[in-house]
Write a protein that holds these residues in place. Structure first.
Motif, short mmCIF file in Angstrom:
data_model
loop_
_atom_site.label_atom_id
_atom_site.label_comp_id
_atom_site.label_asym_id
_atom_site.label_seq_id
_atom_site.Cartn_x
_atom_site.Cartn_y
_atom_site.Cartn_z
N ASP A 22 0.58 -0.94 -0.08
CA ASP A 22 0.03 -0.31 0.31
C ASP A 22 1.11 1.20 0.22
O ASP A 22 0.99 2.05 0.64
CB ASP A 22 -1.05 0.04 1.01
N PRO A 23 1.75 1.46 -1.04
CA PRO A 23 3.16 2.65 -1.15
C PRO A 23 2.25 4.10 -1.79
O PRO A 23 1.07 4.54 -1.71
CB PRO A 23 3.71 2.30 -2.09
N TYR A 24 3.44 4.56 -0.86
CA TYR A 24 2.72 6.17 -0.70
C TYR A 24 3.91 7.21 -0.66
O TYR A 24 5.66 6.04 -0.34
CB TYR A 24 1.95 6.39 0.56
N LYS A 33 6.55 18.97 5.35
CA LYS A 33 6.56 17.79 5.15
C LYS A 33 5.39 17.36 4.04
O LYS A 33 4.29 18.16 4.01
CB LYS A 33 6.21 16.86 6.01
N SER A 34 6.00 16.39 2.72
CA SER A 34 4.45 16.62 2.29
C SER A 34 4.34 14.57 1.52
O SER A 34 5.59 14.48 1.99
CB SER A 34 5.14 17.09 0.39
N LYS A 35 3.53 14.50 1.29
CA LYS A 35 3.44 12.55 1.49
C LYS A 35 2.14 13.27 -0.14
O LYS A 35 1.52 14.10 0.03
CB LYS A 35 2.53 13.17 2.33
N GLN A 67 11.11 9.25 0.11
CA GLN A 67 10.99 8.08 0.78
C GLN A 67 9.74 6.87 -0.09
O GLN A 67 8.58 7.56 0.06
CB GLN A 67 10.62 8.04 2.37
N VAL A 68 9.89 6.07 -0.36
CA VAL A 68 8.74 5.82 -0.77
C VAL A 68 8.68 4.47 0.91
O VAL A 68 9.03 3.14 0.57
CB VAL A 68 8.73 4.41 -2.02
N GLU A 82 14.00 4.55 -1.20
CA GLU A 82 14.77 5.92 -1.62
C GLU A 82 14.49 6.31 -2.50
O GLU A 82 16.11 6.08 -3.10
CB GLU A 82 14.94 6.58 -0.01
N ILE A 83 15.25 8.13 -3.01
CA ILE A 83 16.08 8.63 -3.31
C ILE A 83 16.44 9.92 -3.44
O ILE A 83 15.96 10.03 -2.22
CB ILE A 83 15.82 8.61 -5.11
N THR A 84 17.66 9.85 -2.98
CA THR A 84 17.92 11.29 -2.91
C THR A 84 18.30 12.40 -4.51
O THR A 84 18.96 11.66 -5.37
CB THR A 84 19.12 11.28 -2.55
#
Length: 264
Positions: A22-24, A33-35, A67-68, A82-84
């Motif tokens: 159940d990804p976000y 913070k954003s989501k 981050q996922v 995750e990616i940067t």
């Protein structure tokens, strides 16, 4: 104006017992913070989430961590990858594309964590920012190539008898990317360990297909069944599922005749 668009992800890790997640996706910019929203039961989420920030060039002297995670109703959310992104690069033009997800140390490991597609643009006004991203989107669509797809489609009148565990006489194993499997007169006494025939039937197919394949969708209408399997490593390519059934017996109510369908 900084514009961040979190579009989609593919090939994510399965965090739940059903073989899905159940990804976000979440990130923090300028202490905010954003989501994205959470997409249930998928390894191929499509978010199309957009975020706008009033920012100066000096605000871009930082790295942005995406981050996922898998959302759990009870307990801690599971980390998927995750990616940067170095935001300074956006001063030279928009950043866009697919990026491979890494572990919490920012490294690639033995797990195939999948990829995430994002777009980031910086312009003095929102309209120019949106226009730049629109150009990128059109280029990506133009550059995309049609891919060949191998599909097996088979149907079987089961005769209301339990199927054998070995279905090789009917279904060629490990040869196709997508398997569409139908059955008629598929209503028999469930074997030990199953509460109903449908559960028995799906488990038989899942066991036969093996760990390289995943059940994407299944639908039943009375004694008729249809299900869709895909090669696990390519399952992220199949999205936007719809299922339907239509009874064509007396009054279009009795399901002794009819059919089921799955679109993707």
């Amino acid at each position: 104006m900084l514009h961040i668009q979190v579009d989609e992800a593919r090939g994510l890790l399965a965090a739940d017992s059903n073989g899905l997640s159940d990804p976000y996706c979440k990130f923090i910019f300028m202490k905010k913070k954003s989501k994205t929203k959470t997409i249930p039961k998928t390894l191929r989420p499509i978010w199309h989430a957009t975020f706008h920030f009033k920012a100066n060039a000096s605000d871009l002297e930082t790295k942005l961590l995406f981050q996922v995670k898998d959302e759990d109703k009870f307990g801690r959310n599971d980390f998927l990858g995750e990616i940067t992104v170095d935001l300074k690069a956006v001063l030279n033009g928009p950043i866009a594309g697919w990026f491979s997800l890494k572990n919490e140390k920012g490294e690639e490991d033995e797990k195939k964590r999948g990829q995430i597609r994002i777009k980031i643009a910086y312009e003095q006004d929102k309209e120019k920012c949106s226009r730049a991203l629109s150009i990128i989107e059109q280029k990506q669509l133009t550059d995309s190539k049609t891919q060949h797809l191998d599909v097996f489609v088979g149907t079987w009148n089961v005769g209301n008898a339990p199927p054998p565990s070995d279905l090789s006489a009917w279904i060629p194993k490990d040869k196709y990317t997508l398997y569409v499997i139908g059955a008629q007169e598929c209503k028999y006494k469930p074997r030990e360990g199953f509460t109903n025939c449908e559960e028995d039937w799906l488990k038989t197919l899942t066991n036969y297909m093996g760990p390289k394949y995943i059940l994407l969708k299944a639908k039943s209408l009375s004694e008729m069944r249809i299900c869709l399997f895909a090669k696990k490593e390519e399952s992220f390519k199949f999205i936007n599922f719809e299922v339907a059934t239509e009874a064509t017996g007396i009054g279009h109510v009795i399901a002794n005749k009819g059919g089921g369908a799955i679109s993707v």
